[in-house]
Write an enzyme that holds these catalytic residues in place. Structure first.
Site, PDB file in Angstrom:
ATOM      1  CG  ASN A 167     -25.747  -4.227 -41.579  1.00 53.20           C
ATOM      2  OD1 ASN A 167     -26.189  -3.294 -40.903  1.00 53.20           O
ATOM      3  ND2 ASN A 167     -24.471  -4.403 -41.808  1.00 53.20           N
ATOM      4  CD  GLU A 221     -18.619  -7.559 -39.798  1.00 51.44           C
ATOM      5  OE1 GLU A 221     -18.835  -6.902 -38.782  1.00 51.44           O
ATOM      6  OE2 GLU A 221     -18.224  -7.058 -40.859  1.00 51.44           O
ATOM      7  NE  ARG A 265     -23.171  -4.392 -37.890  1.00 46.43           N
ATOM      8  CZ  ARG A 265     -22.565  -3.299 -38.297  1.00 46.43           C
ATOM      9  NH1 ARG A 265     -23.059  -2.602 -39.298  1.00 46.43           N
ATOM     10  NH2 ARG A 265     -21.483  -2.878 -37.699  1.00 46.43           N
ATOM     11  NE  ARG A 292     -15.002   5.546 -37.952  1.00 44.93           N
ATOM     12  CZ  ARG A 292     -15.473   4.308 -37.866  1.00 44.93           C
ATOM     13  NH1 ARG A 292     -15.451   3.678 -36.713  1.00 44.93           N
ATOM     14  NH2 ARG A 292     -15.962   3.702 -38.912  1.00 44.93           N
ATOM     15  CG  HIS A 304     -15.166  -3.775 -36.085  1.00 46.60           C
ATOM     16  ND1 HIS A 304     -14.049  -2.989 -36.093  1.00 46.60           N
ATOM     17  CD2 HIS A 304     -15.966  -3.317 -37.078  1.00 46.60           C
ATOM     18  CE1 HIS A 304     -14.162  -2.066 -37.032  1.00 46.60           C
ATOM     19  NE2 HIS A 304     -15.323  -2.240 -37.646  1.00 46.60           N
ATOM     20  CD  GLU A 339     -10.983  -9.864 -45.739  1.00 49.54           C
ATOM     21  OE1 GLU A 339     -11.410  -9.892 -46.910  1.00 49.54           O
ATOM     22  OE2 GLU A 339     -11.736  -9.764 -44.751  1.00 49.54           O
TER      23      GLU A 339
END
Ligand code: ADP
Length: 416
Positions: A14, A396, A101, A251, A190, A344
């Site tokens: 990634n 991921e 990714r 954001r 995502h 989580e």
């Protein structure tokens, strides 16, 4: 198992602008091995390679090397030397495929083998993901150089899972030319995580993915919610960019589009600064001065009104999406899934999002909810809850590895 049994290892990469995350997997069966991060690429005096490996006894072995790294190619060369020293001296021959990714893949709907046409598409999509696709391309170029033409490379896109959105969900009500000539539409992000959450929830509930309707909530520094109908994404809260939707660390999420225009007109702020205000200075940070929800929760517990307001706005936005997606799924929701840093680890957030929703068939088990933290996976709804509520730690890298195996050794991919 055929070819996959001899597959050796997979490397998942990634690549960011100055960082490169990696994880090594044994390919058959797919088992995660050493993973880590190369940071401050291009800042040779301060660049580091750190890695960790979970040992069978549950302990963790860690490494941290300060080493000059000038670009993504030197980063991968250093990584292969590091893996050669610490994992296997024949690592170069053992890596059978590399999974990358990539954030934006335009209309590419699944993981694909990288070839010139795919690379061209990633380059084209860079106009819509200027911070993410160029480093992804740098990671691809570096890996192709380091591994040579014999090793297949697979691109796994954050946008791919959302390519099943119907036009009524992905179109903005703008003049048609912006869609037709500039590809302006909702793409969603995502996707690798939401796909993994839906697949894992289906497995936990003992039903085929094609029979699962779920609302998957990926709540982290960046957050999004997805409506999954019979295993496919039918709506998601992020849009053309990862700015739309939920309130995030920095954001703003959903906003009247007239707001930035008004700010620009009345304060003289330019486009670049406006972009930074919306992406980096808004969200929880903008509302209360903290972008980490842990701090917000602590301050709220001490009676801080700004922190309490930031939390209320954050939670209300998630609840609004859960309501909207319940309707998008025609009221047929089998599961609500929580994941990522907040989902989580915060029983409080989960309880506030799911509270008072008995009429929608959601009944939380407070004890199970309190226990489901720190990477644990399981159900947090009561047995009589019509809608099951689950916590699933997202993975991921594992999903990228699974999809890479699926593309390169199709036989195995089907079984995963
Ligand atoms: P990223 O989007 O960077 O992958 P993560 O999924 O790792 O982010 O989530 C990071 C965020 O998770 C942190 O900013 C923090 O706000 C939040 N977080 C982690 N633990 C908790 C917790 N116990 N309670 C509330 N929020 C938490």
């Amino acid at each position: 198992m055929g070819a996959a049994a001899e597959a050796g290892r997979l490397l998942v990469i990634n690549a960011g602008s100055s960082s490169l995350k990696f994880k090594l997997f044994a390919a058959a069966p797919l088992v995660a091995g050493l993973g880590g991060l190369i940071e401050r690429i291009g800042d040779a005096a301060n660049s580091t390679l750190s890695a960790k490996l979970r040992l069978p006894d549950g302990s963790t072995q860690k490494w941290e090397d300060k080493t000059p790294i000038t670009n993504h190619t030197t980063a991968l060369e250093k990584l292969m030397r590091f893996l050669g020293d610490n994992v296997s001296s024949s690592i170069e021959q053992e890596v059978a495929a590399v999974g990358h990714r990539i954030v934006h893949g335009l209309d590419i709907a699944k993981a694909v083998l990288l070839d010139d046409a795919v690379i061209k598409k990633i380059e084209k999509a860079a106009a819509l993901a200027p911070l993410h696709n160029p480093p992804g391309l740098a990671g691809i170029a570096a890996a192709q150089k380091v591994f040579g033409p014999a090793v297949p490379h697979v691109a796994v896109f954050d946008t791919a899972f959302h390519q099943t959105l119907p036009p009524h969900a992905y179109m903005y009500a703008l003049p048609m030319e912006y869609y037709k000539q500039h590809s302006i539409r909702r793409y969603g992000f995502h996707g690798t995580s939401h796909k993994y959450l839906a697949e894992t929830a289906a497995a936990m509930m003992g039903r085929p993915l094609g029979q699962l309707n779920a609302i998957t909530c990926h709540l982290g520094a960046g957050s999004s919610v997805t409506a999954v109908e019979r295993g496919r994404s039918v709506d998601t809260s992020m849009g053309l960019t990862p700015l739309e939707g939920l309130v995030m660390g920095t954001r703003c999420g959903d906003l009247d589009p007239a707001v930035p225009l008004h700010i620009m007109r009345t304060t003289g702020v330019g486009a670049a600064e406006m972009d930074a205000i919306l992406n980096k200075r808004s969200g929880l940070l903008g509302l209360c001065g903290n972008n980490d929800l842990r701090n917000v929760i602590e301050r709220r517990a001490k009676g801080d009104p700004e922190a309490a307001l930031a939390m209320d706005v954050f939670i209300y936005r998630v609840r609004k999406y859960v309501g909207a997606y319940t309707t998008a799924l025609n009221g047929h929701v089998d599961a609500i899934v929580f994941s990522a840093g907040i989902g989580e680890n915060s029983p409080l957030v989960r309880a506030l999002v799911c509270g008072e929703l008995q009429r929608l068939g959601v009944i939380i088990d407070a004890e199970a909810n309190a226990e489901m933290v720190g990477g644990r996976q399981g159900f947090i709804s009561k047995p009589e809850s019509r809608v099951k509520v689950l916590v699933v730690p997202t993975d991921e890298e594992l999903s990228i590895a699974q999809q890479t195996v699926g593309v390169v050794f199709g036989d195995m991919g089907e079984q995963m």
